[in-house]
Design an enzyme around this catalytic site. Structure first.
Site, short mmCIF file in Angstrom:
data_model
loop_
_atom_site.label_atom_id
_atom_site.label_comp_id
_atom_site.label_asym_id
_atom_site.label_seq_id
_atom_site.Cartn_x
_atom_site.Cartn_y
_atom_site.Cartn_z
N SER A 565 0.86 -1.17 0.00
CA SER A 565 0.00 0.00 0.00
C SER A 565 0.89 1.22 0.00
CB SER A 565 -0.88 -0.03 1.24
OG SER A 565 -1.31 1.27 1.56
N TYR A 578 -1.09 -0.46 10.11
CA TYR A 578 -1.19 -0.82 8.69
C TYR A 578 0.16 -0.57 7.99
CZ TYR A 578 -3.50 -1.06 4.08
OH TYR A 578 -3.90 -1.40 2.82
N LYS A 582 2.73 -3.27 6.34
CA LYS A 582 2.88 -3.24 4.88
C LYS A 582 4.34 -2.97 4.49
CE LYS A 582 -1.30 -3.86 3.05
NZ LYS A 582 -1.61 -4.93 2.09
#
Ligand SMILES: [Zn+2]
Length: 680
Positions: A565, A578, A582
């Site tokens: 991402s 997150y 990632k």
């Protein structure tokens, strides 16, 4: 075998088709053709053909005698009235006066006499239907009849079973000569119910659709009764073989290795191991049977003249793989010799088809159909299963003795047979298997659709099994959906085993499943952070490990795509759980690229941003655009190109990345342009 005729259904069909302007003869023809098509022991995949002689009206309102006969491209199981195009009968019958008729002239004469010039080509057996003056004619390749018709003393066996109810026609390839021969034999007998074509199949006749259909059922039942009392020898137990989901990727790799650059290197396998197949595969006479030929010549375009027989895949599978490579090479050499031997008979020459096997049989394993797509491999496996059943039945009453090599070759290389396979151009990812995780979500579903549109077989995995199934259902026959929690290593192993068992292996894995946890780092609990790493990092590691295991077993390389991402490169506030997981995933991608380049495995990251999905809901979009003082459309188009990026845009990039043959270890951005997220 029981008659499936149901008078109420027949009347319903007549009424239903009448509303579409279809006359009763053709309505009943359609109804009973479908009854034949419903039974795979009678006809398979476009095999068999049916007709009715009736009257049509021409442009002047004058009646014309026509033959409504099965058109090529139609399958009896699903045939509709346009599947029996009407051909003017009088000119067809006149062709019988000719001494010779080339295939081209026959096809042209049939087409010229179609009432509707845009109708499909009438069956290659049209002239037989035309020359025999019975109103309804049904033709099948019934398995039980073939078990008797593929015998050295077939005529005597047929006479003993049927008396004077049927007559035999010696083997002649379909077309003009067979039609003439069959008509002569019909004329030299009285009150025949049908004809048995030696090494080929059976025809039945009737004044009504029901009579012709029920005679077929009756005649096939008599053949079954002749076969039934003979006890089948019990299948000998083979050495226990390795599980099919481990054997199939090896087999797929063997085909690819031997095909090299000369022949298509990627194939889809369809494994069968039912009781009949295992009885054949485990029988010590397997190699002998395999060399004898096809049960009916129509099948040669699907299975080739014989299957490849391998030893049982057990013990040291690496040694077995080596044996299999040698066996496929020998199969190809044999096929090329068979081609040269037989093509020499044709002054104009023939072009050799690819020499790879279409059916592979091994004790303890069963058989695999080999095809360019899942539906293609399934058809081949169905035909091979029917061959296995015919061989066993024939051997139970005598000796399976099908049509010889020259006639089989003539059928395999007959342009009218090859035309049945269709000439559709191959799509770019046909022959390939794709696994998409998180396939029920918006990017995953778009990816599954994009790969399927390129012809790939797609396994859709999602934690939400219903969502996975729904996406797969929308993709057609070369897809399946499976519930899979990618954070559970056992579930991932089982999912890959299921894909291997279904199609023979895996070529492309889109490791896409992920989740976004919000919250500042100082306020996140360890459990929240760990669970984010479980899904955004460890689950990808589990999927990648399972994928690489299959890639290495096949030895055909592979493509692994991770959905990282923007957060991996350009962290956003309150998305640390997150972003950090990632970022670790990005490092994982590089590690796999480094460690498996030598295996031909290409590993790349796709970096999408600001895509409407489960991770960026309409509520979140509203909140974020409000906090920036812009409307939702402006927020979504907030990139250098000024255009919203969709899940479909991401899916297209995934398809391209999977096909980039010389790119590995790359981050491919699909965010419309964002300077802060650019790779540096
Ligand atoms: Zn036939």
């Amino acid at each position: 075998m029981k008659s499936r005729w149901n008078e109420t259904d027949a009347r319903d069909a007549v009424e239903r088709y009448a509303r579409a302007g279809v006359a009763e003869d053709l309505a009943l023809r359609t109804y009973s053709a479908r009854l034949l098509g419903a039974d795979p022991s009678l006809v398979l995949h476009g095999g068999g053909n049916t007709s009715v002689k009736t009257t049509a009206v021409d442009l002047f309102g004058e009646p014309v005698d026509v033959l409504c006969v099965k058109g090529s491209g139609w399958d009896l199981a699903t045939i509709e009235p346009p599947g029996h195009p009407a051909v003017r009968l009088t000119p067809l019958r006149r062709l019988r006066d000719l001494d010779r008729l080339s295939d081209e002239d026959m096809v042209n004469a049939q087409r010229q006499n179609l009432m509707n010039p845009s109708a499909p080509n009438p069956s290659v057996e049209t002239l037989l239907h035309a020359f025999i003056p019975e109103k309804f004619i049904d033709h099948t390749h019934a398995l039980a009849v073939l078990a008797l018709a593929d015998q050295p003393d077939a005529e005597a066996l047929i006479a003993a079973v049927y008396g004077d109810r049927v007559a035999c026609v010696p083997y002649v390839m379909p077309g003009f000569d067979l039609a003439r021969r069959a008509a002569e034999i019909w004329e030299s007998h009285v009150a025949l119910e049908g004809l048995v074509l030696i090494n080929h199949g059976i025809f039945s006749f009737g004044a009504t659709a029901r009579q012709s259909y029920e005679r077929m059922i009756d005649l096939v039942s008599l053949a079954e009764a002749r076969l039934a009392p003979v006890a089948r020898p019990p299948a000998q137990a083979a050495r226990p073989a390795a599980p099919a989901d481990e054997v199939l990727p090896l087999l797929r790799g063997v085909l690819s290795q031997v095909a090299g650059d000369r022949w298509p290197s990627h194939w889809i396998l369809d494994h069968r191991a039912d009781e009949t197949v295992m009885a054949l595969a485990n029988d010590p006479r397997l190699a002998d049977w395999a060399g004898r030929g096809v049960a009916t010549p129509d099948h040669v375009i699907r299975t080739k003249a014989r299957p490849l027989v391998l030893p049982a895949p057990s013990g040291d599978l690496r040694a077995w793989r080596g044996t299999a490579v040698a066996a496929v090479s020998a199969f190809i050499a044999d096929y090329e010799a068979y081609f040269r031997r037989n093509a020499a008979r044709f002054p104009t020459g023939k072009t050799q088809l690819d020499p790879l096997p279409r059916v592979i049989v091994a004790p303890g394993f069963g058989l695999a159909g080999v095809g360019r797509s899942a539906p293609d491999a399934a058809v081949t496996a169905d035909v091979a299963q029917s061959w296995a059943a015919t061989v066993l039945a024939a051997e139970s009453v005598g000796r399976f003795t099908p049509v010889g090599e020259a006639d089989t070759f003539d059928m395999e290389y007959w342009s009218l047979e090859q035309a049945k396979l269709g000439k559709s151009a191959e799509r770019r990812l046909e022959r390939h298997v794709v696994v998409v995780t998180g396939g029920g979500g918006s990017i995953g579903a778009a990816a599954a659709r994009a790969f399927a549109a390129e012809g790939a077989q797609v396994a859709v995995l999602d934690l939400d099994a219903a969502a996975a199934l729904a996406v797969a259902r929308g993709l057609g026959r070369a897809a399946f959906g499976l519930g899979c929690d990618v954070t559970d290593p056992t579930a991932v192993e089982l999912a890959f085993a299921a894909v291997n068992a279904r199609w023979g292996g895996v070529d492309i894995v889109v490791s896409n499943a992920g989740t976004a946890t919000a919250g500042a780092m100082v306020s996140l609990s360890d459990d929240q952070l760990r669970s984010s790493f479980d899904i955004n990092f460890f689950a990808h590691q589990t999927v990648a490990r399972a994928a690489v295991r299959v890639f290495r077993a096949q030895g055909m390389g592979g493509a692994l795509l991770f959905n990282v991402s923007k957060q991996a490169l350009n962290p956003g506030p309150d998305f640390g759980a997150y972003g950090t997981s990632k970022a670790a995933l990005l490092a994982l991608m590089r590690q796999y690229a480094l460690e498996h380049g030598a295996d031909g495995v290409r590993v790349n990251a796709i970096n999408p941003d600001r895509i409407r999905s489960g991770l960026l809901s309409e509520t979140m979009i509203a909140a974020r655009s409000a906090s920036r003082g812009v409307d939702a459309a402006t927020y979504m188009a907030g990139n250098l190109l000024g255009e919203e990026v969709t899940a479909e845009d991401v899916a297209q990039v995934m398809v391209f990345a999977a096909m980039m043959r010389r790119t590995t270890g790359a981050v491919i951005t699909v965010d419309g342009g964002n300077v802060a997220a650019m790779v540096r």
